[in-house]
Design an enzyme around this catalytic site. Structure first.
Site, PDB file in Angstrom:
ATOM      1  N   SER A  16     128.733  26.180 -12.502  1.00 28.52           N
ATOM      2  CA  SER A  16     129.769  25.234 -12.585  1.00 28.52           C
ATOM      3  C   SER A  16     129.754  23.958 -13.048  1.00 28.52           C
ATOM      4  CB  SER A  16     129.947  24.918 -10.913  1.00 28.52           C
ATOM      5  OG  SER A  16     130.342  26.135 -10.331  1.00 28.52           O
ATOM      6  N   THR A  58     130.003  26.837  -2.440  1.00 26.52           N
ATOM      7  CA  THR A  58     129.812  28.359  -2.890  1.00 26.52           C
ATOM      8  C   THR A  58     128.997  28.723  -1.595  1.00 26.52           C
ATOM      9  OG1 THR A  58     129.364  30.112  -4.558  1.00 26.52           O
ATOM     10  CG2 THR A  58     127.934  28.070  -4.326  1.00 26.52           C
ATOM     11  N   LYS A  62     131.251  28.470   2.663  1.00 22.84           N
ATOM     12  CA  LYS A  62     132.634  28.203   2.531  1.00 22.84           C
ATOM     13  C   LYS A  62     133.267  28.357   3.970  1.00 22.84           C
ATOM     14  CE  LYS A  62     133.077  30.128  -1.908  1.00 22.84           C
ATOM     15  NZ  LYS A  62     133.430  31.204  -3.069  1.00 22.84           N
ATOM     16  N   ASP A  98     139.818  30.070  -5.040  1.00 23.23           N
ATOM     17  CA  ASP A  98     139.164  31.363  -5.317  1.00 23.23           C
ATOM     18  C   ASP A  98     140.423  32.427  -5.653  1.00 23.23           C
ATOM     19  OD1 ASP A  98     136.397  30.764  -5.491  1.00 23.23           O
ATOM     20  OD2 ASP A  98     136.157  31.344  -3.559  1.00 23.23           O
ATOM     21  N   ASN A 147     133.734  46.212   5.232  1.00 18.83           N
ATOM     22  CA  ASN A 147     132.629  45.492   5.341  1.00 18.83           C
ATOM     23  C   ASN A 147     131.468  45.851   6.214  1.00 18.83           C
ATOM     24  OD1 ASN A 147     131.776  42.857   4.601  1.00 18.83           O
ATOM     25  ND2 ASN A 147     131.556  42.270   6.801  1.00 18.83           N
ATOM     26  N   GLU A 151     133.138  44.028  12.362  1.00 16.41           N
ATOM     27  CA  GLU A 151     133.696  42.863  13.125  1.00 16.41           C
ATOM     28  C   GLU A 151     134.418  41.881  12.222  1.00 16.41           C
ATOM     29  OE1 GLU A 151     130.522  43.827  13.689  1.00 16.41           O
ATOM     30  OE2 GLU A 151     130.987  45.388  15.495  1.00 16.41           O
TER      31      GLU A 151
HETATM   32  N1  LIG Z   1     133.347  34.692  -9.533  1.00 10.95           N
HETATM   33  C1  LIG Z   1     133.680  33.724  -8.819  1.00 10.95           C
HETATM   34  O1  LIG Z   1     134.365  32.891  -9.133  1.00 10.95           O
HETATM   35  C2  LIG Z   1     133.093  34.050  -7.249  1.00 10.95           C
HETATM   36  C3  LIG Z   1     133.576  33.015  -6.423  1.00 10.95           C
HETATM   37  C4  LIG Z   1     133.253  33.372  -5.068  1.00 10.95           C
HETATM   38  C5  LIG Z   1     132.216  34.081  -4.870  1.00 10.95           C
HETATM   39  N2  LIG Z   1     131.754  34.818  -5.853  1.00 10.95           N
HETATM   40  C6  LIG Z   1     130.758  35.779  -5.394  1.00 10.95           C
HETATM   41  O2  LIG Z   1     131.265  36.695  -4.567  1.00 10.95           O
HETATM   42  C7  LIG Z   1     129.913  37.296  -3.733  1.00 10.95           C
HETATM   43  C8  LIG Z   1     130.203  36.817  -2.247  1.00 10.95           C
HETATM   44  O3  LIG Z   1     130.282  35.456  -1.953  1.00 10.95           O
HETATM   45  P1  LIG Z   1     130.842  34.798  -0.630  1.00 10.95           P
HETATM   46  O4  LIG Z   1     130.958  33.448  -0.599  1.00 10.95           O
HETATM   47  O5  LIG Z   1     131.905  35.739   0.273  1.00 10.95           O
HETATM   48  O6  LIG Z   1     129.231  35.166   0.598  1.00 10.95           O
HETATM   49  P2  LIG Z   1     129.258  35.207   1.969  1.00 10.95           P
HETATM   50  O7  LIG Z   1     130.351  34.509   2.783  1.00 10.95           O
HETATM   51  O8  LIG Z   1     127.665  35.125   2.199  1.00 10.95           O
HETATM   52  O9  LIG Z   1     129.601  36.809   2.280  1.00 10.95           O
HETATM   53  C9  LIG Z   1     128.818  38.019   1.783  1.00 10.95           C
HETATM   54  C10 LIG Z   1     129.591  39.150   1.794  1.00 10.95           C
HETATM   55  O10 LIG Z   1     128.681  40.150   1.164  1.00 10.95           O
HETATM   56  C11 LIG Z   1     128.351  41.269   2.391  1.00 10.95           C
HETATM   57  N3  LIG Z   1     126.877  41.719   2.073  1.00 10.95           N
HETATM   58  C12 LIG Z   1     125.772  40.781   1.834  1.00 10.95           C
HETATM   59  N4  LIG Z   1     124.612  41.686   1.666  1.00 10.95           N
HETATM   60  C13 LIG Z   1     125.027  43.244   1.694  1.00 10.95           C
HETATM   61  C14 LIG Z   1     124.618  44.363   1.703  1.00 10.95           C
HETATM   62  N5  LIG Z   1     123.150  44.380   1.212  1.00 10.95           N
HETATM   63  N6  LIG Z   1     125.362  45.323   1.813  1.00 10.95           N
HETATM   64  C15 LIG Z   1     126.574  45.315   2.050  1.00 10.95           C
HETATM   65  N7  LIG Z   1     127.244  44.035   2.082  1.00 10.95           N
HETATM   66  C16 LIG Z   1     126.554  42.861   2.077  1.00 10.95           C
HETATM   67  C17 LIG Z   1     128.407  40.582   3.461  1.00 10.95           C
HETATM   68  O11 LIG Z   1     128.574  41.529   4.614  1.00 10.95           O
HETATM   69  P3  LIG Z   1     128.120  41.100   6.349  1.00 10.95           P
HETATM   70  O12 LIG Z   1     129.589  40.396   6.777  1.00 10.95           O
HETATM   71  O13 LIG Z   1     127.975  42.255   6.804  1.00 10.95           O
HETATM   72  O14 LIG Z   1     127.095  40.220   6.232  1.00 10.95           O
HETATM   73  C18 LIG Z   1     129.733  39.582   3.373  1.00 10.95           C
HETATM   74  O15 LIG Z   1     130.877  40.426   3.491  1.00 10.95           O
HETATM   75  C19 LIG Z   1     128.657  36.332  -3.993  1.00 10.95           C
HETATM   76  O16 LIG Z   1     127.878  37.111  -4.696  1.00 10.95           O
HETATM   77  C20 LIG Z   1     129.457  35.202  -4.857  1.00 10.95           C
HETATM   78  O17 LIG Z   1     128.611  34.926  -6.230  1.00 10.95           O
HETATM   79  C21 LIG Z   1     132.253  34.591  -7.074  1.00 10.95           C
END
Ligand SMILES: NC(=O)c1ccc[n+]([C@@H]2O[C@H](COP(=O)([O-])OP(=O)(O)OC[C@H]3O[C@@H](n4cnc5c(N)ncnc54)[C@H](OP(=O)(O)O)[C@@H]3O)[C@@H](O)[C@H]2O)c1
Length: 277
Positions: A16, A58, A62, A98, A147, A151
Protein backbone atom coordinates in the site's frame (compact mmCIF):
# COMPACT_ATOMS: atom_id res chain seq x y z
CA UNK A 1 2.12 17.32 4.36
CA UNK A 2 -0.86 15.04 5.01
CA UNK A 3 -0.11 11.66 6.62
CA UNK A 4 -1.77 8.30 5.95
CA UNK A 5 -1.07 4.74 7.07
CA UNK A 6 -2.12 1.13 6.66
CA UNK A 7 -2.61 -0.82 9.90
CA UNK A 8 -2.48 -4.63 10.14
CA UNK A 9 -0.37 -7.64 11.05
CA UNK A 10 1.88 -8.74 9.47
CA UNK A 11 2.38 -5.43 7.66
CA UNK A 12 6.13 -5.20 6.86
CA UNK A 13 5.67 -6.34 3.22
CA UNK A 14 2.57 -4.21 2.53
CA UNK A 15 2.38 -2.81 -1.02
CA UNK A 16 0.00 0.00 0.00
CA UNK A 17 2.77 2.59 0.69
CA UNK A 18 4.17 1.92 -2.83
CA UNK A 19 0.72 2.26 -4.43
CA UNK A 20 -0.25 5.49 -2.63
CA UNK A 21 3.18 7.05 -3.32
CA UNK A 22 2.65 6.28 -7.03
CA UNK A 23 -0.87 7.80 -6.98
CA UNK A 24 0.50 10.88 -5.16
CA UNK A 25 3.20 11.43 -7.82
CA UNK A 26 0.66 10.96 -10.60
CA UNK A 27 -1.83 13.47 -9.13
CA UNK A 28 0.72 15.93 -7.68
CA UNK A 29 -0.64 15.57 -4.12
CA UNK A 30 1.94 15.85 -1.31
CA UNK A 31 1.46 13.08 1.22
CA UNK A 32 3.24 10.52 3.35
CA UNK A 33 1.87 6.96 3.62
CA UNK A 34 3.41 4.44 6.03
CA UNK A 35 2.72 0.88 7.26
CA UNK A 36 2.06 0.42 11.00
CA UNK A 37 2.11 -3.01 12.66
CA UNK A 38 -0.97 -3.43 14.91
CA UNK A 39 -3.09 -6.31 16.22
CA UNK A 40 -6.45 -6.68 17.97
CA UNK A 41 -5.00 -5.57 21.32
CA UNK A 42 -3.25 -2.35 20.29
CA UNK A 43 -4.94 -1.13 17.09
CA UNK A 44 -7.12 1.61 18.66
CA UNK A 45 -4.20 2.94 20.70
CA UNK A 46 -1.76 2.95 17.74
CA UNK A 47 -4.33 4.60 15.47
CA UNK A 48 -4.91 7.38 18.01
CA UNK A 49 -1.16 7.87 18.54
CA UNK A 50 -0.36 7.95 14.80
CA UNK A 51 -1.93 11.35 14.11
CA UNK A 52 -2.86 10.26 10.56
CA UNK A 53 -5.34 12.13 8.34
CA UNK A 54 -6.75 8.83 7.03
CA UNK A 55 -5.95 5.13 7.15
CA UNK A 56 -6.36 1.77 5.50
CA UNK A 57 -6.95 -1.31 7.62
CA UNK A 58 -6.04 -4.83 6.63
CA UNK A 59 -5.90 -8.35 8.08
CA UNK A 60 -6.89 -9.02 10.85
CA UNK A 61 -8.40 -5.64 11.79
CA UNK A 62 -11.29 -4.89 9.42
CA UNK A 63 -13.99 -5.91 11.90
CA UNK A 64 -12.16 -4.08 14.74
CA UNK A 65 -12.10 -0.94 12.56
CA UNK A 66 -15.84 -1.26 11.92
CA UNK A 67 -16.45 -1.41 15.68
CA UNK A 68 -14.47 1.74 16.48
CA UNK A 69 -16.05 4.03 13.85
CA UNK A 70 -18.45 6.79 14.82
CA UNK A 71 -20.27 6.37 11.49
CA UNK A 72 -19.98 3.98 8.54
CA UNK A 73 -20.97 4.01 4.86
CA UNK A 74 -23.81 1.80 3.62
CA UNK A 75 -21.34 -0.58 1.95
CA UNK A 76 -19.29 -0.86 5.17
CA UNK A 77 -22.48 -1.60 7.11
CA UNK A 78 -23.43 -4.39 4.71
CA UNK A 79 -19.91 -5.81 5.04
CA UNK A 80 -19.65 -5.32 8.81
CA UNK A 81 -16.01 -4.52 7.99
CA UNK A 82 -14.03 -1.35 7.28
CA UNK A 83 -10.84 -0.98 5.20
CA UNK A 84 -10.78 2.84 4.88
CA UNK A 85 -10.93 5.41 7.70
CA UNK A 86 -11.75 9.10 7.17
CA UNK A 87 -11.72 11.75 9.88
CA UNK A 88 -15.13 12.78 11.24
CA UNK A 89 -14.66 15.47 13.89
CA UNK A 90 -12.45 13.88 16.55
CA UNK A 91 -13.60 10.36 15.54
CA UNK A 92 -13.62 8.19 12.41
CA UNK A 93 -15.97 7.40 9.55
CA UNK A 94 -15.48 3.93 8.05
CA UNK A 95 -15.90 2.82 4.46
CA UNK A 96 -15.14 -0.39 2.59
CA UNK A 97 -13.61 -0.25 -0.89
CA UNK A 98 -12.66 -3.97 -1.19
CA UNK A 99 -15.83 -5.07 -3.00
CA UNK A 100 -15.75 -2.28 -5.54
CA UNK A 101 -12.05 -3.03 -6.05
CA UNK A 102 -12.70 -6.70 -6.85
CA UNK A 103 -15.68 -6.07 -9.12
CA UNK A 104 -13.88 -3.29 -11.00
CA UNK A 105 -10.85 -5.54 -11.55
CA UNK A 106 -12.95 -8.50 -12.76
CA UNK A 107 -15.30 -6.53 -15.00
CA UNK A 108 -13.14 -3.66 -16.29
CA UNK A 109 -9.60 -5.10 -16.33
CA UNK A 110 -10.49 -8.72 -17.13
CA UNK A 111 -13.75 -8.12 -19.06
CA UNK A 112 -15.88 -10.60 -17.07
CA UNK A 113 -19.68 -10.37 -17.04
CA UNK A 114 -20.76 -11.31 -13.50
CA UNK A 115 -24.49 -11.26 -14.20
CA UNK A 116 -26.30 -14.51 -13.48
CA UNK A 117 -23.11 -16.29 -12.41
CA UNK A 118 -22.99 -19.06 -9.80
CA UNK A 119 -20.29 -17.97 -7.33
CA UNK A 120 -18.38 -19.79 -4.57
CA UNK A 121 -16.78 -17.60 -1.89
CA UNK A 122 -14.18 -19.38 0.26
CA UNK A 123 -13.73 -17.57 3.58
CA UNK A 124 -15.90 -15.37 5.79
CA UNK A 125 -13.35 -12.96 7.29
CA UNK A 126 -12.97 -9.24 6.67
CA UNK A 127 -12.13 -9.57 2.97
CA UNK A 128 -15.04 -11.94 2.26
CA UNK A 129 -17.37 -9.54 4.08
CA UNK A 130 -16.16 -6.71 1.86
CA UNK A 131 -16.54 -8.49 -1.48
CA UNK A 132 -19.81 -10.39 -0.89
CA UNK A 133 -22.20 -7.38 -1.11
CA UNK A 134 -20.46 -6.06 -4.23
CA UNK A 135 -20.74 -9.45 -5.98
CA UNK A 136 -24.47 -9.54 -5.17
CA UNK A 137 -24.86 -5.97 -6.46
CA UNK A 138 -23.09 -6.98 -9.69
CA UNK A 139 -26.06 -9.26 -10.40
CA UNK A 140 -24.70 -12.74 -9.71
CA UNK A 141 -27.21 -15.60 -9.65
CA UNK A 142 -26.16 -17.15 -6.33
CA UNK A 143 -23.43 -16.95 -3.70
CA UNK A 144 -22.30 -20.04 -1.79
CA UNK A 145 -20.10 -19.14 1.22
CA UNK A 146 -17.85 -21.86 2.64
CA UNK A 147 -15.69 -21.23 5.68
CA UNK A 148 -13.51 -23.34 7.97
CA UNK A 149 -15.55 -22.01 10.91
CA UNK A 150 -19.08 -22.66 9.66
CA UNK A 151 -20.70 -20.24 12.16
CA UNK A 152 -18.81 -17.35 10.54
CA UNK A 153 -20.25 -18.28 7.12
CA UNK A 154 -23.73 -18.37 8.72
CA UNK A 155 -23.18 -14.94 10.29
CA UNK A 156 -22.06 -13.43 6.98
CA UNK A 157 -25.06 -14.92 5.16
CA UNK A 158 -27.41 -13.50 7.83
CA UNK A 159 -25.79 -10.07 7.51
CA UNK A 160 -26.22 -10.08 3.72
CA UNK A 161 -29.99 -10.56 4.13
CA UNK A 162 -30.57 -12.20 0.73
CA UNK A 163 -31.59 -15.81 1.57
CA UNK A 164 -32.82 -16.51 -1.97
CA UNK A 165 -29.29 -16.05 -3.36
CA UNK A 166 -26.92 -16.57 -0.41
CA UNK A 167 -26.17 -20.08 0.91
CA UNK A 168 -23.70 -20.65 3.78
CA UNK A 169 -21.96 -24.02 3.91
CA UNK A 170 -19.33 -25.78 6.02
CA UNK A 171 -16.05 -26.71 4.30
CA UNK A 172 -17.03 -30.41 4.46
CA UNK A 173 -20.04 -29.75 2.18
CA UNK A 174 -17.90 -28.52 -0.75
CA UNK A 175 -18.00 -31.81 -2.64
CA UNK A 176 -21.82 -31.65 -2.87
CA UNK A 177 -22.13 -28.16 -4.34
CA UNK A 178 -21.58 -28.81 -8.08
CA UNK A 179 -19.75 -26.53 -10.53
CA UNK A 180 -19.25 -22.77 -10.22
CA UNK A 181 -18.74 -20.02 -12.80
CA UNK A 182 -16.58 -18.00 -10.40
CA UNK A 183 -14.55 -19.27 -7.42
CA UNK A 184 -13.15 -16.64 -5.05
CA UNK A 185 -10.49 -17.51 -2.47
CA UNK A 186 -10.91 -14.94 0.33
CA UNK A 187 -9.16 -17.04 2.96
CA UNK A 188 -5.80 -16.33 4.55
CA UNK A 189 -5.11 -20.10 4.60
CA UNK A 190 -1.81 -19.94 2.76
CA UNK A 191 -0.56 -17.25 5.14
CA UNK A 192 -1.44 -19.16 8.29
CA UNK A 193 -1.00 -22.76 7.10
CA UNK A 194 -1.93 -24.81 4.07
CA UNK A 195 -4.91 -24.39 1.75
CA UNK A 196 -7.45 -27.10 2.66
CA UNK A 197 -8.12 -29.73 -0.02
CA UNK A 198 -10.67 -28.53 -2.57
CA UNK A 199 -12.68 -30.93 -4.77
CA UNK A 200 -11.95 -30.59 -8.51
CA UNK A 201 -15.70 -31.10 -9.12
CA UNK A 202 -16.20 -27.41 -8.21
CA UNK A 203 -14.70 -26.46 -11.58
CA UNK A 204 -16.15 -26.51 -15.11
CA UNK A 205 -14.21 -25.59 -18.31
CA UNK A 206 -15.85 -22.11 -18.23
CA UNK A 207 -14.91 -21.43 -14.56
CA UNK A 208 -12.85 -18.43 -13.51
CA UNK A 209 -10.89 -18.57 -10.24
CA UNK A 210 -9.69 -15.50 -8.40
CA UNK A 211 -7.47 -15.46 -5.32
CA UNK A 212 -7.63 -12.24 -3.31
CA UNK A 213 -4.05 -13.07 -2.30
CA UNK A 214 -1.10 -12.53 -4.64
CA UNK A 215 2.59 -13.35 -4.83
CA UNK A 216 3.67 -16.38 -2.82
CA UNK A 217 0.33 -16.49 -0.94
CA UNK A 218 -1.62 -17.04 -4.19
CA UNK A 219 0.51 -19.85 -5.62
CA UNK A 220 -1.33 -22.81 -4.03
CA UNK A 221 -4.91 -21.80 -4.95
CA UNK A 222 -4.03 -20.67 -8.47
CA UNK A 223 -2.07 -23.90 -9.09
CA UNK A 224 -5.10 -25.89 -7.90
CA UNK A 225 -7.41 -23.81 -10.16
CA UNK A 226 -5.23 -24.44 -13.22
CA UNK A 227 -4.92 -28.16 -12.43
CA UNK A 228 -8.70 -28.40 -12.00
CA UNK A 229 -9.17 -26.89 -15.49
CA UNK A 230 -10.34 -23.30 -14.85
CA UNK A 231 -10.48 -21.13 -17.98
CA UNK A 232 -8.77 -18.27 -16.07
CA UNK A 233 -6.87 -18.09 -12.76
CA UNK A 234 -6.41 -14.52 -11.48
CA UNK A 235 -4.65 -13.16 -8.41
CA UNK A 236 -5.64 -10.25 -6.15
CA UNK A 237 -3.20 -7.65 -7.41
CA UNK A 238 -5.79 -5.91 -9.58
CA UNK A 239 -8.24 -5.75 -6.68
CA UNK A 240 -5.48 -4.33 -4.47
CA UNK A 241 -4.79 -1.43 -6.81
CA UNK A 242 -8.50 -0.74 -7.45
CA UNK A 243 -9.48 -0.70 -3.75
CA UNK A 244 -6.52 1.61 -3.12
CA UNK A 245 -7.64 3.96 -5.92
CA UNK A 246 -11.10 4.17 -4.36
CA UNK A 247 -9.63 4.93 -0.90
CA UNK A 248 -7.38 7.58 -2.52
CA UNK A 249 -10.35 9.24 -4.18
CA UNK A 250 -12.32 9.26 -0.89
CA UNK A 251 -9.42 11.06 0.87
CA UNK A 252 -8.31 13.41 -1.91
CA UNK A 253 -11.32 13.84 -4.20
CA UNK A 254 -9.26 12.71 -7.22
CA UNK A 255 -9.48 9.28 -8.87
CA UNK A 256 -6.01 8.11 -9.96
CA UNK A 257 -5.39 6.13 -13.13
CA UNK A 258 -4.57 2.52 -12.16
CA UNK A 259 -3.15 0.68 -15.22
CA UNK A 260 0.44 1.96 -14.94
CA UNK A 261 0.52 1.34 -11.17
CA UNK A 262 -0.90 -2.17 -11.73
CA UNK A 263 1.89 -2.91 -14.24
CA UNK A 264 4.55 -1.61 -11.82
CA UNK A 265 3.11 -3.73 -9.00
CA UNK A 266 3.04 -6.82 -11.20
CA UNK A 267 6.76 -6.37 -11.94
CA UNK A 268 7.49 -5.77 -8.25
CA UNK A 269 5.59 -8.88 -7.06
CA UNK A 270 7.32 -11.03 -9.67
CA UNK A 271 10.71 -10.06 -8.22
CA UNK A 272 9.54 -10.08 -4.56
CA UNK A 273 6.70 -12.62 -4.21
CA UNK A 274 6.49 -12.29 -0.40
CA UNK A 275 4.69 -8.92 -0.72
CA UNK A 276 1.39 -8.55 1.19
CA UNK A 277 -1.54 -6.07 1.08
N1 LIG B 1 -6.19 -8.16 -2.99
C1 LIG B 1 -6.66 -7.36 -2.07
O1 LIG B 1 -6.87 -6.16 -2.26
C2 LIG B 1 -7.03 -7.93 -0.73
C3 LIG B 1 -7.90 -7.21 0.10
C4 LIG B 1 -8.25 -7.76 1.31
C5 LIG B 1 -7.73 -9.00 1.70
N2 LIG B 1 -6.89 -9.67 0.88
C6 LIG B 1 -6.37 -11.00 1.30
O2 LIG B 1 -7.46 -11.83 1.65
C7 LIG B 1 -7.07 -12.71 2.71
C8 LIG B 1 -8.13 -12.69 3.82
O3 LIG B 1 -8.07 -11.44 4.50
P1 LIG B 1 -9.11 -11.07 5.67
O4 LIG B 1 -8.97 -9.63 5.94
O5 LIG B 1 -10.46 -11.62 5.34
O6 LIG B 1 -8.52 -11.94 6.91
P2 LIG B 1 -9.33 -12.40 8.20
O7 LIG B 1 -10.41 -11.44 8.54
O8 LIG B 1 -8.30 -12.73 9.22
O9 LIG B 1 -10.06 -13.78 7.73
C9 LIG B 1 -9.28 -14.90 7.40
C10 LIG B 1 -10.14 -15.93 6.67
O10 LIG B 1 -9.28 -17.01 6.25
C11 LIG B 1 -9.76 -18.23 6.83
N3 LIG B 1 -8.61 -19.08 7.15
C12 LIG B 1 -7.46 -18.71 7.79
N4 LIG B 1 -6.62 -19.75 7.88
C13 LIG B 1 -7.25 -20.81 7.28
C14 LIG B 1 -6.89 -22.16 7.06
N5 LIG B 1 -5.69 -22.65 7.44
N6 LIG B 1 -7.78 -22.95 6.40
C15 LIG B 1 -8.97 -22.45 5.99
N7 LIG B 1 -9.37 -21.18 6.18
C16 LIG B 1 -8.52 -20.36 6.82
C17 LIG B 1 -10.51 -17.80 8.08
O11 LIG B 1 -11.38 -18.84 8.47
P3 LIG B 1 -11.94 -18.90 10.00
O12 LIG B 1 -13.11 -17.97 10.05
O13 LIG B 1 -12.29 -20.33 10.16
O14 LIG B 1 -10.78 -18.47 10.89
C18 LIG B 1 -11.22 -16.56 7.53
O15 LIG B 1 -12.32 -16.91 6.72
C19 LIG B 1 -5.71 -12.24 3.21
O16 LIG B 1 -4.70 -13.15 2.84
C20 LIG B 1 -5.54 -10.89 2.57
O17 LIG B 1 -4.18 -10.62 2.22
C21 LIG B 1 -6.52 -9.16 -0.33
Amino acid sequence: MRRYAVFGSPIAHSLSPFIHAAFARQTGIALEYVAIEAGHGDFAEKLAASGVDGANVTLPLKEDAFALCRSTSARAQRAGAVNTLLHEGDGWRGDNTDGLGLVRDLTERHGLDLRDRRVLLLGAGGAARGVAPALLDAGIHSLYIANRTAERADALADALGDPARVHPRGWDALSDLGEFDLLVNATAATRTGALPVLPMALVAPRSVAVDLNYGASAVAFLAWARAAGCAQALDGLGMLVEQAAESFSLWHGVRPETDAVYAALRARVETSPAAGD
